[in-house]
Design a protein around this motif. Structure first.
Motif, PDB file in Angstrom:
ATOM      1  N   GLY A  90      -5.071  -2.947   7.560  1.00 34.12           N
ATOM      2  CA  GLY A  90      -4.393  -2.017   6.662  1.00 34.12           C
ATOM      3  C   GLY A  90      -2.940  -1.759   6.995  1.00 34.12           C
ATOM      4  O   GLY A  90      -2.273  -0.969   6.324  1.00 34.12           O
ATOM      5  N   LEU A  91      -2.409  -2.428   8.004  1.00 33.89           N
ATOM      6  CA  LEU A  91      -1.033  -2.188   8.434  1.00 33.89           C
ATOM      7  C   LEU A  91      -0.032  -2.508   7.331  1.00 33.89           C
ATOM      8  O   LEU A  91       0.905  -1.744   7.100  1.00 33.89           O
ATOM      9  CB  LEU A  91      -0.714  -3.001   9.696  1.00 33.89           C
ATOM     10  CG  LEU A  91       0.701  -2.884  10.238  1.00 33.89           C
ATOM     11  CD1 LEU A  91       0.995  -1.428  10.619  1.00 33.89           C
ATOM     12  CD2 LEU A  91       0.886  -3.792  11.438  1.00 33.89           C
ATOM     13  N   GLY A  92      -0.230  -3.619   6.626  1.00 34.34           N
ATOM     14  CA  GLY A  92       0.692  -3.990   5.543  1.00 34.34           C
ATOM     15  C   GLY A  92       0.776  -2.891   4.489  1.00 34.34           C
ATOM     16  O   GLY A  92       1.858  -2.568   4.005  1.00 34.34           O
ATOM     17  N   HIS A  93      -0.367  -2.300   4.163  1.00 31.62           N
ATOM     18  CA  HIS A  93      -0.383  -1.208   3.186  1.00 31.62           C
ATOM     19  C   HIS A  93       0.380  -0.002   3.709  1.00 31.62           C
ATOM     20  O   HIS A  93       1.200   0.585   3.000  1.00 31.62           O
ATOM     21  CB  HIS A  93      -1.822  -0.808   2.856  1.00 31.62           C
ATOM     22  CG  HIS A  93      -1.895   0.468   2.086  1.00 31.62           C
ATOM     23  ND1 HIS A  93      -2.253   1.662   2.661  1.00 31.62           N
ATOM     24  CD2 HIS A  93      -1.605   0.739   0.794  1.00 31.62           C
ATOM     25  CE1 HIS A  93      -2.204   2.617   1.754  1.00 31.62           C
ATOM     26  NE2 HIS A  93      -1.814   2.087   0.621  1.00 31.62           N
ATOM     27  N   GLY A 100      11.820   4.908  -1.203  1.00 26.18           N
ATOM     28  CA  GLY A 100      12.571   4.397  -2.344  1.00 26.18           C
ATOM     29  C   GLY A 100      13.006   2.946  -2.198  1.00 26.18           C
ATOM     30  O   GLY A 100      13.904   2.499  -2.910  1.00 26.18           O
ATOM     31  N   LEU A 101      12.393   2.199  -1.289  1.00 28.33           N
ATOM     32  CA  LEU A 101      12.768   0.805  -1.081  1.00 28.33           C
ATOM     33  C   LEU A 101      11.919  -0.118  -1.954  1.00 28.33           C
ATOM     34  O   LEU A 101      10.726   0.113  -2.136  1.00 28.33           O
ATOM     35  CB  LEU A 101      12.575   0.413   0.388  1.00 28.33           C
ATOM     36  CG  LEU A 101      13.412   1.189   1.395  1.00 28.33           C
ATOM     37  CD1 LEU A 101      13.020   0.810   2.805  1.00 28.33           C
ATOM     38  CD2 LEU A 101      14.892   0.952   1.169  1.00 28.33           C
ATOM     39  N   GLN A 157       3.726   1.311   1.975  1.00 30.13           N
ATOM     40  CA  GLN A 157       3.623   2.647   1.385  1.00 30.13           C
ATOM     41  C   GLN A 157       4.783   3.526   1.852  1.00 30.13           C
ATOM     42  O   GLN A 157       5.392   4.249   1.062  1.00 30.13           O
ATOM     43  CB  GLN A 157       2.286   3.285   1.761  1.00 30.13           C
ATOM     44  CG  GLN A 157       2.073   4.651   1.130  1.00 30.13           C
ATOM     45  CD  GLN A 157       0.733   5.234   1.516  1.00 30.13           C
ATOM     46  OE1 GLN A 157       0.321   5.129   2.670  1.00 30.13           O
ATOM     47  NE2 GLN A 157       0.053   5.839   0.558  1.00 30.13           N
ATOM     48  N   GLN A 158       5.133   3.430   3.117  1.00 23.89           N
ATOM     49  CA  GLN A 158       6.261   4.199   3.641  1.00 23.89           C
ATOM     50  C   GLN A 158       7.575   3.722   3.041  1.00 23.89           C
ATOM     51  O   GLN A 158       8.458   4.514   2.752  1.00 23.89           O
ATOM     52  CB  GLN A 158       6.296   4.135   5.174  1.00 23.89           C
ATOM     53  CG  GLN A 158       5.152   4.873   5.844  1.00 23.89           C
ATOM     54  CD  GLN A 158       5.131   6.343   5.453  1.00 23.89           C
ATOM     55  OE1 GLN A 158       6.121   7.060   5.568  1.00 23.89           O
ATOM     56  NE2 GLN A 158       3.979   6.790   4.950  1.00 23.89           N
TER      57      GLN A 158
END
Length: 109
Positions: free
Chosen positions: A90-93, A103-104, A97-98
């Protein structure tokens, strides 16, 4: 959990959209002992029969000469970032998400 974020300097150039087109360019880099960590290709829909090759890293004078002789130049599009950290499910998520909350936006991962 800590992360290291680095910008990767990418080189790119046009390549024939045919079997062996990419291999011919990469052969010159291999002869210069280039240890590529990033290879990406895409077709050019507006230019049938050709594509674009993106590679990184290219370091040192011998590799730079090889890249240039292959028709590659350093580019700033696309911007490529290397994210290093502890791997977890789940690290990619969580990372993306951050980025979204900050706003990136990005075009590929």
């Amino acid at each position: 959990m800590g992360f290291k974020l680095d910008r990767v300097h990418v080189w790119s150039g046009e390549v024939a959209d045919q079997a062996g087109g990419v291999a011919a360019k990469l052969a010159l880099l291999a002869q210069a002992n280039t240890n590529l960590e990033y290879i990406y290709t895409r077709r050019q829909p507006d230019k049938p029969g050709s594509g674009v090759l993106y590679v990184a890293p290219v370091t040192g004078p011998l590799q730079v000469r090889a890249a240039r002789s292959a028709g590659l130049t350093e580019t700033d599009n696309p911007v490529v970032l290397r994210v290093e950290g502890d791997n977890q499910a789940g690290l990619g998520h969580r990372v993306t998400q951050q980025w979204a909350l900050a706003g990136l936006s990005f075009q590929s991962m």
